[in-house]
Scaffold this motif. Structure first.
Motif, mmCIF file in Angstrom:
data_model
loop_
_atom_site.group_PDB
_atom_site.id
_atom_site.type_symbol
_atom_site.label_atom_id
_atom_site.label_comp_id
_atom_site.label_asym_id
_atom_site.label_seq_id
_atom_site.Cartn_x
_atom_site.Cartn_y
_atom_site.Cartn_z
ATOM 1 N N LEU A 78 -6.642 -3.693 -19.675
ATOM 2 C CA LEU A 78 -8.006 -4.157 -19.427
ATOM 3 C C LEU A 78 -8.942 -2.980 -19.195
ATOM 4 O O LEU A 78 -10.053 -2.939 -19.735
ATOM 5 C CB LEU A 78 -8.030 -5.074 -18.199
ATOM 6 N N ALA A 79 -8.469 -2.003 -18.403
ATOM 7 C CA ALA A 79 -9.329 -0.858 -18.075
ATOM 8 C C ALA A 79 -9.634 -0.039 -19.326
ATOM 9 O O ALA A 79 -10.784 0.356 -19.551
ATOM 10 C CB ALA A 79 -8.670 0.020 -17.019
ATOM 11 N N THR A 80 -8.602 0.208 -20.150
ATOM 12 C CA THR A 80 -8.819 1.004 -21.357
ATOM 13 C C THR A 80 -9.764 0.281 -22.306
ATOM 14 O O THR A 80 -10.710 0.870 -22.836
ATOM 15 C CB THR A 80 -7.484 1.284 -22.063
ATOM 16 N N GLY A 83 -17.423 -0.145 -23.073
ATOM 17 C CA GLY A 83 -18.561 0.470 -22.398
ATOM 18 C C GLY A 83 -19.059 1.700 -23.141
ATOM 19 O O GLY A 83 -20.264 1.882 -23.322
ATOM 20 N N SER A 84 -18.112 2.548 -23.595
ATOM 21 C CA SER A 84 -18.511 3.750 -24.336
ATOM 22 C C SER A 84 -19.239 3.376 -25.614
ATOM 23 O O SER A 84 -20.217 4.027 -26.000
ATOM 24 C CB SER A 84 -17.291 4.592 -24.694
ATOM 25 N N GLU A 127 -4.124 -1.698 -16.846
ATOM 26 C CA GLU A 127 -4.464 -0.531 -17.661
ATOM 27 C C GLU A 127 -5.020 -0.945 -19.021
ATOM 28 O O GLU A 127 -5.962 -0.322 -19.518
ATOM 29 C CB GLU A 127 -3.241 0.361 -17.859
ATOM 30 N N PHE A 164 -20.944 0.711 -26.046
ATOM 31 C CA PHE A 164 -22.267 0.228 -25.631
ATOM 32 C C PHE A 164 -23.228 1.406 -25.432
ATOM 33 O O PHE A 164 -24.368 1.376 -25.906
ATOM 34 C CB PHE A 164 -22.124 -0.597 -24.351
ATOM 35 N N GLY A 198 -11.935 -2.086 -21.575
ATOM 36 C CA GLY A 198 -13.264 -2.172 -20.968
ATOM 37 C C GLY A 198 -14.012 -0.862 -21.085
ATOM 38 O O GLY A 198 -15.212 -0.839 -21.397
ATOM 39 N N ASN A 199 -13.292 0.243 -20.843
ATOM 40 C CA ASN A 199 -13.948 1.544 -20.929
ATOM 41 C C ASN A 199 -14.396 1.855 -22.340
ATOM 42 O O ASN A 199 -15.470 2.418 -22.559
ATOM 43 C CB ASN A 199 -12.988 2.633 -20.446
#
Lengths: 275, 277
Positions: free
Chosen positions: B46-48, B54-55, B44, B57, B50-51
């Motif tokens: 990593l996912a948070t 990405g946002s 979680e 970016f 990473g997201n």
């Protein structure tokens, strides 16, 4: 040989038709899933709105970035369509089948379980088709200037690219799915895989808006071939077809043996739930 | 039931204490169960992270090219993105784990047992469990809000900060009510478990300031699906440029939607006939 072929064809027909009948029972849910793929339209709103020209008044003016609003609209509609036909959810079904012990029964049958999942996906795509057509029609109704029909050649290439995109996405997710043999919550891994898929596939912006180094890097990964390239083909944009198909071929050549290896190792580990 | 208990302040206090105790034991049990899966914390996180990367970016794509987002500066847009991340974290912590079970209760008929409990059924269904995996999102979102506000040169007074908190609470209540009403429709249509996914996918629009959308979508995201109140209004409050009418509207929508969710639940229960009948 001939009887073997005939038996195989009959198997395909039975699998697909039974899965299709099953999916038709869930058409309300599938329609909702189709509707939940609105992200491309939100992104279209952002790229055509903001400081740029208004998407709803369909003048062919360019936005400050030099984006043609009509090309933009076509691209994002194509993204929506491509995504609808390349969705993969095998990791969730498999995880449940594994935890509930249904997998044991499937393994006893003289058919590799993977084909059951592949046919379920294809049947689900067929169930989606009418909803996707309806949504595309609604889009053209709201934005008639963007209407286009791809040429037969472009359509053929786009469908082929979509099939490859589906195969690629299925293979990657199936490789992750084999982790189910070792862990009870393998589907959490899909959340991680989804991040590069979301940001590198061209779902959120056409690739040519990316900074050049990022774009070049992305084109080496499998992700743009899952959305951007098939969508560009469908929207009638110029694509380096040979290079794209070559990259997809390379990735499939890497992933196929890897997935098979993981599957065989996993099966050896498998002892049915509760054993 | 809750309404009846509100007469007399002693009675009321006792009710609040009882509900608070129930809540603590619910969440304690939920936490203990989730701790069985510690590797999930890593995933979680990593996912948070990473997201969020990405946002950022995506946001940079809009600003790098000079396209911008509806006249908002890059720093101010960061505040909006932070507000979205906070709300998304709250949704993963409380809304998603609780409200997604309503369909299951209707399908299996176990809603019978929920209704028999000596506790308000909407309260039980809405707060029964919580998932710690949304907490990293809330923390990261708050960090982003603070960083964005500092970079934007905002000097919020204590009053502004309190107002921002109030607007965030209003956003949470609006989000909760929408989600709950959608989930409650499963009393009639059992198979709508993913209707809330549709809601969630539309809410992604709240990552960006509402003025970045074309006029039609802007209207849709204010009137039909009030995404504007979820992230843009709290961000404006913090940046000290919220107009009174927007703040008042947000409060009004929050109260009305909460009342609507209450009314809808009592209305829906009249149609509930258990699983086998």
């Amino acid at each position: 040989m001939n009887t073997k072929l005939r038996r195989g064809l009959r198997l395909v027909r039975v699998l697909l038709s039974s899965q299709y009948a099953y999916m038709l029972e869930y058409r309300a849910e599938i329609a909702l899933w189709a509707l939940s793929g609105v992200l491309p339209f939100i992104m279209l709103g952002l790229w055509s709105g903001a400081s740029g020209a208004d998407a709803s008044n369909a003048t062919a003016e360019l936005t400050p970035l030099g984006l043609d609003p009509i090309a933009l609209a076509r691209y994002f509609l194509a993204v929506f369509i491509v995504r609808q036909f390349t969705l993969v959810w095998v990791i969730y079904t498999f995880e449940e089948d594994h935890l509930q012990g249904r997998l044991s029964g499937y393994l006893l049958q003289p058919l590799a379980p993977v084909w059951r999942y592949v046919s379920a996906h294809i049947a689900e795509q067929a169930t989606r088709l009418p909803f996707v057509i309806a949504l595309a029609a609604l889009f053209f109704l709201l934005y008639p200037a963007a209407f286009w029909l791809p040429s037969p050649a472009a359509l053929l290439l786009a469908v082929l690219a979509m099939q490859l995109a589906f195969a690629l996405r299925f293979l990657i997710q199936f490789a992750l799915t084999t982790v189910c043999f070792w862990s009870e919550r393998a589907s959490a891994l899909e959340r991680l895989l989804f991040i590069p898929y979301l940001y590198l596939s061209g779902l959120i912006a056409p690739l040519h808006l990316y900074p050049e180094p990022v774009r070049r890097l992305a084109l080496w990964t499998p992700f743009p071939y899952m959305i951007a390239i098939p969508a560009q083909l469908l929207a009638g944009e110029e694509v380096d077809v040979v290079a794209s198909f070559a990259v997809v071929g390379c990735w499939i050549a890497i992933l196929l043996p890897l997935t098979l290896f993981l599957w065989r190792r996993g099966l050896r580990k498998y002892g049915a739930m509760g054993a | 039931m809750l309404g009846d208990a509100m007469f007399g302040s002693k009675m009321f206090r006792r009710t609040v204490v009882r509900y608070w105790r129930s809540l603590r034991s619910f969440w304690g049990a939920a936490l203990a169960a989730e701790m069985e899966y510690q590797i999930n914390l890593l995933i979680e996180l990593l996912a948070t992270g990473g997201n969020l990367a990405g946002s950022l970016f995506v946001l940079s794509l809009f600003y790098r090219s000079g396209h911008g987002l509806g006249g908002w500066s890059w720093e101010a847009a960061l505040v909006v993105l932070g507000m979205y991340t906070v709300l998304d974290g709250i949704a993963s912590t409380l809304l998603q784990p609780n409200l997604s079970t309503i369909v299951g209760h209707v399908q299996n008929g176990s809603l019978d047992y929920v209704l028999l409990k000596p506790i308000d059924s909407q309260f039980w269904l809405s707060l029964r469990t919580f998932s710690p995996w949304g907490l990293p999102g809330i923390v990261l979102g708050l960090v982003l809000v603070v960083v964005g506000a500092i970079l934007a040169g905002a000097t919020p007074s204590l009053q502004d900060v309190l107002l921002t908190g109030l607007m965030l609470i209003c956003g949470c209540l609006i989000l909760y009510s929408l989600w709950f009403i959608l989930a409650a429709t499963s009393i009639w249509f059992v198979k709508v478990w993913n209707a809330t996914e549709v809601l969630r996918s539309f809410l992604a629009a709240g990552r960006y300031p509402i003025s970045a959308y074309p006029i039609g979508l802007r209207l849709f995201f204010t009137v039909v699906l009030p995404v504007a109140f979820l992230t843009t209004v709290p961000a404006e409050a913090l940046l000290g440029r919220a107009s009174f009418s927007w703040l008042a509207a947000s409060g009004l929508v929050a109260i009305l939607s909460l009342l609507a969710s209450r009314w809808f639940w009592t209305f829906a229960l009249r149609f509930y006939t258990s699983a086998s009948s």
